[in-house]
Structures are given as C-alpha cells and as structure tokens.
Design a protein around this motif. Structure first.
Motif, short mmCIF file in Angstrom:
data_model
loop_
_atom_site.label_atom_id
_atom_site.label_comp_id
_atom_site.label_asym_id
_atom_site.label_seq_id
_atom_site.Cartn_x
_atom_site.Cartn_y
_atom_site.Cartn_z
N THR A 147 0.77 -0.78 0.20
CA THR A 147 0.35 0.40 0.23
C THR A 147 1.07 1.54 -0.07
O THR A 147 1.48 1.72 1.03
N ILE A 148 0.13 2.38 -0.89
CA ILE A 148 1.38 3.46 -1.20
C ILE A 148 0.73 4.36 -0.50
O ILE A 148 -0.68 4.16 -0.92
N MET A 149 1.22 5.02 -0.04
CA MET A 149 0.30 6.89 0.61
C MET A 149 1.92 7.76 -0.20
O MET A 149 2.84 7.79 0.36
N LEU A 150 1.34 8.95 -1.31
CA LEU A 150 2.70 9.73 -1.20
C LEU A 150 1.95 11.03 -1.20
O LEU A 150 0.80 11.34 -2.21
N VAL A 151 2.93 11.97 -0.28
CA VAL A 151 1.78 13.37 -0.52
C VAL A 151 3.16 13.79 -1.77
O VAL A 151 3.57 13.52 -1.67
N SER A 152 2.40 15.42 -1.95
CA SER A 152 3.37 16.22 -2.91
C SER A 152 2.02 16.94 -3.68
O SER A 152 1.17 17.21 -3.46
N HIS A 153 2.57 18.33 -3.89
CA HIS A 153 1.97 18.97 -4.65
C HIS A 153 1.56 18.66 -6.08
O HIS A 153 1.43 19.92 -6.49
N ASP A 154 3.28 18.15 -6.55
CA ASP A 154 2.92 18.28 -8.43
C ASP A 154 1.34 17.19 -8.17
O ASP A 154 1.15 15.71 -8.60
N ILE A 155 0.34 18.07 -8.54
CA ILE A 155 -0.88 17.78 -9.40
C ILE A 155 -0.79 16.88 -10.02
O ILE A 155 -1.33 15.28 -10.44
#
Lengths: 252, 273
Positions: free
Chosen positions: A189-197
């Motif tokens: 399971t991967i949770m990725l935080v980014s502001h690179d929409i």
C-alpha cells in the motif's frame, strides 16, 4: 470487506495552538496507491507524521494496521521529504540503506548476512548498486532520494509513506521515481504526499486533497474543477483520474 | 632515553592511563563529533565538578563522587532539553554553572585543604594511582561493551533520530544513554586532561579522524589511535620540558587539529585552481 490499513476518524492535530488537521476521516485499504495533494501548510506532512506516531492527535482517532500509530514499525516504510544530516557523516549508501532493517531487529540483535542481501536487492531495485560505497554526503538530490526510498523498502514494508519524493529532483529523476513506485504497486500500500498534482493524478488510484480538511476523490471519478480551485485559491488544471490497468494489480 | 623513562612505575601507569582513556575517548568522541554535541559534553564535564566537591565533602575518592554526579548531569541536561522544551544551550548553561557552584560550596564546607584539586581540574597523568587505573579500566569496559551491544541503535540515533523513532527505537532513551556514556568518558579522561579541558580530547581526535573514514567504526579506530598519539606525545613533551601534562596533551591535540585544517584549506584551494 478488508480491514483498512489506515483508518482515521475526526482526526484533529493541533500544533502550537493551530489546528493543522481539522477532523480528518480517511480510510486507506490494502493495495491502494493514494496520492495526497494540497497546498503547503495544508497538513500533508503532519498527516504522515501522525500515521507514523511522531505526532499525537489532539482529538479523534487514528489506527494503523488496527493498532495505535507507532505500534507497527516493522510494517511501515517511510521516505521523509528532506533529510537534514551532516554531509560529513561517515556513512556510505549501503550503510544508510542497511539502517532500514532496524525496524525488523530486536534490541541486541545484530545485522546479518540476510540483512545485507536485502540491502543488495533494494540497491538493485533503486539503481544504486554502482554507487553503494559512495559517502551519503556526496550524493546528488536524486541519488539521495532514491537511497531514502531504498532504506524504506529494505524492511519489506506493507505500507510505504512518501513525503514529496520528487520535490528536489530533476524531471528525469522524477519520472524514474514514479516508474519505480509503479513497479511497487500491488506489492504494498502506498501513500504519496505531493503538491505535484499533474504527476500524481496519472498514477495513483485515489487522490485526497488536504487543506486542513480532506476531500476524497475515488478512482475513476474526475476531480470537480471548482474544488481544486477552492483548495489552492487559484485556478488549477482539471484532473481526470486514470484507471489503472487491472493486470498491474495482481496482488489484490 | 625512552627506556629510562619507561622504567619508572609512574610512567608505566601514565602510559596505561593514556591507552585506556584513548579507547573511551576515540569511541565516544566519534559520537560527540558526528552528533555535534560537543557543547553538551563540555556541560556534563563542568557539571561534574560538583561531584568532585561531593567526594571531598564525603571524604571519599572524588572519582566515586563524580560518577553519580556526572550521570545525573547527563540525564538532567538531556531530559530538560528533550522533555521540558527548554532550549538546549540554556539547559547546558544552567547545569554547567550550577554544578561548578555546588563543587565550590562543598569544597569550601570541607575542613582543611583539598589535596589534588588541581589535578582533577586540569589533569595530571603522571600521578594516576593504581586504584584510579582500575576504575578507568572498569569504566572502559562498560563504555565499550555498551556501544558494542547497542551499536545499531546508537548509529541510528546519531544519524537520523526521527527515522530511529519510526523504526521503533526509543530515540530519547538512546540519546540519554549516549549522554551517560559521555559522562563516564569524562570521568575516564579526568585524570588525563582534567574536566576543564576534556572537551578538546573528546572532539579533536574524532574531528580529524572523520576526514579519513567513511564508516563510524573506522572513524572510532582512527580517533582512538590519534588520541593515543596525542596523549603519549604530550606526556613525553611534558616530562622532557617539565610542563603541566594535561595542558601539554591538549596543546599537542590542538596543534594537530590546526595543522590538519591548514592542509585541508591548502588542498582545497589547490584543487580549485
């Protein structure tokens, strides 16, 4: 229905008298590739730190693998946004990655040959085998980022948390990091935080928009244009969530 | 000539003390340098002066007063800065001065003259009695053993405390353990260079060693060797020229440090050209 990997209800985190997260309710299920977007200061990193048990909720509840945050270290891999470390620290890439096995070890237990083999695998996967003996202080931004991903992967996590993994790397490296994550899809399971929409929306199965509160956008739905504009306070390109190829998700 | 010098028992004791203290100093000094906690170490060392006063006041060997006192100082500074959210330098400064104040008052309360006080402050490796030598040996065993047992945890908190915590390691617990090991190292070094100057031997050999190693154990080995060279060379010079031994050792270390830095600057400007 499967138990969620992460389940939060009415999660409130107050830091220095400010509500950084305001009543967040979120469920992440096994095999999800969830992208969290939102403006700076929207609480993205705080949410990750809360899942890791580094920040305590002020109200509401959060469970990770059905337990309190911080209680399942061996099942979580974490890639921090930026690693502030001493550039002169006497440590090479392989040594940095080996530290990712720490969560699998008991006190007084030593790193074994099996751990070192795991390190070899993780270095291979992240394309760092050739520079395994390079000092961490001599790495470029992209190499360091991949080394941190290798450190997170070497512990065989079931949940991988990434905080802005592409913030400080050039476009080529960005693509290779996303390609790497795509390879991992279905295995964890991967949770990725980014502001690179833009980059996020093409790859993930679900997008959550976080600006102190959370808007969830399920797989296949398109993000209503107005909501992103509201979130960022300026016009943002509309995003159409791409349905992943089912053959990529053999692990489900 | 060297053979003549070595024939004296006090000289044999001095060399043994130099060897034993170099081991603790090389290993713990490496942590001090990579974790940049030199100022904390200086604080613990100076706070330990209260323990010397305690020893005099109780009429026991000051070594027995300084061990519990410096451990308490390490835990106090560590807990105050980690838990009470006091800025670290404030916590260190407070303990530093309070510890010395306690020492001054206790020594003042002790009737008569405080023998050897100077040697605890500034070291006198030429007068290390056998009892102290055994204490130093014992502390060495504790320090080396603890670092050996918890090497992966100590490396993890030295490099990245947050990741250590995420990996299920008690970052605060091991940080406090590290500070306690520094406190014990200060006790070991006290006879060699004294508590006032101990900070130089805790940092200089490791700081030089860092230029030559890509792993922490390698840095520890080089640092131990350098520490041994500095203290032996300082010891010999102090004997030949009749100088204070602790101060001579420190000046040898400081001179070596300056030379290495000069060479580095020279080499860097050479490479830039």
């Amino acid at each position: 229905m499967k138990d969620p990997v992460i389940a939060s209800e009415g999660l409130v985190v107050r830091l220095g008298g400010v509500d950084v997260l305001k009543g967040l309710t979120l469920s992440v299920f096994e095999g999800d590739f969830i992208g969290i977007v939102g403006p700076n200061g929207g609480g993205k990193t705080t949410l990750l730190r809360c899942i890791l048990g580094l920040v305590r909720p002020s109200a509401g509840s959060i469970r990770v693998f059905g337990r309190l945050p911080g209680a399942s270290p061996g099942r979580i891999g974490y890639v921090p946004q930026r690693l502030f470390f001493d550039r002169d620290f006497p440590l090479d890439v392989a040594g940095l990655v080996l530290m990712g096995r720490l969560s699998r070890k008991h006190l007084l237990e030593r790193y074994t040959k099996a751990d070192r083999l795991k390190v070899d695998e993780a270095l291979e996967l992240t394309g760092l085998s050739a520079i395994r003996h390079r000092a961490v202080g001599a790495l470029s931004g992209g190499e360091l980022q991949r080394a941190l991903i290798a450190r997170a992967l070497v512990g065989d996590p079931e949940l991988l948390l990434l905080d802005e993994p592409t913030a400080s790397v050039d476009p080529d490296m960005k693509t290779s990091i996303y390609d790497l994550l795509e390879q991992l899809l279905g295995r964890m399971t991967i949770m990725l935080v980014s502001h690179d929409i833009g980059a996020i929306s093409r790859r993930v199965t679900r997008v959550a928009c976080l600006n102190c509160t959370l808007d969830m956008h399920e797989e296949g739905s398109s993000l209503p244009r107005g909501s992103l504009d509201d979130l960022y306070h300026y016009p943002v390109d509309a995003i159409c969530h791409h349905k992943p190829d089912p053959s990529d998700r053999a692990g489900d | 000539m060297l053979h003549d010098i070595l024939a004296y028992e006090f000289m044999q004791n001095a060399l043994l003390a130099a060897l034993l203290s170099s081991v603790a100093c090389g290993i713990i000094g490496s942590f001090v340098v990579v974790k940049k906690i030199g100022f904390i170490s200086g604080g613990i060392a100076h706070t330990a002066f209260g323990g010397i006063g305690l020893g005099y006041w109780l009429g026991v060997n000051p070594l027995l007063g300084i061990i519990p006192f410096s451990l308490a100082a390490a835990l106090g500074i560590g807990l105050l800065s980690k838990k009470a959210k006091v800025p670290e330098d404030t916590a260190i400064g407070t303990f530093w001065a309070a510890g010395m104040a306690i020492g001054v008052i206790l020594i003042g309360l002790t009737p008569g003259y405080a023998p050897n006080l100077f040697s605890y402050l500034f070291g006198n490796i030429l007068t290390v009695p056998s009892f102290d030598l055994w204490m130093i040996f014992l502390l060495d065993v504790v320090i080396v053993g603890t670092v050996f047992l918890f090497q992966k945890e100590l490396l993890a908190i030295a490099f990245d405390e947050e990741y250590a915590a995420v990996s299920g390691v008690s970052a605060t617990g091991f940080y406090l353990l590290l500070l306690c090991l520094i406190a014990l190292t200060v006790v070991v070094m006290m006879r060699v260079v004294g508590i006032v100057m101990v900070i130089a031997l805790l940092t200089v050999p490791a700081a030089i060693a860092r230029n030559f190693s890509r792993s922490l154990p390698g840095m520890m080995a080089i640092s131990t060797l350098l520490s041994l060279v500095f203290s032996t060379l300082g010891l010999m010079l102090s004997y030949l020229f009749n100088l204070a031994s602790g101060a001579t050792i420190i000046l040898v270390a400081a001179t070596a440090f300056m030379l290495v830095q000069l060479v580095r600057i020279f080499m860097r400007s050479g490479a830039a050209r």
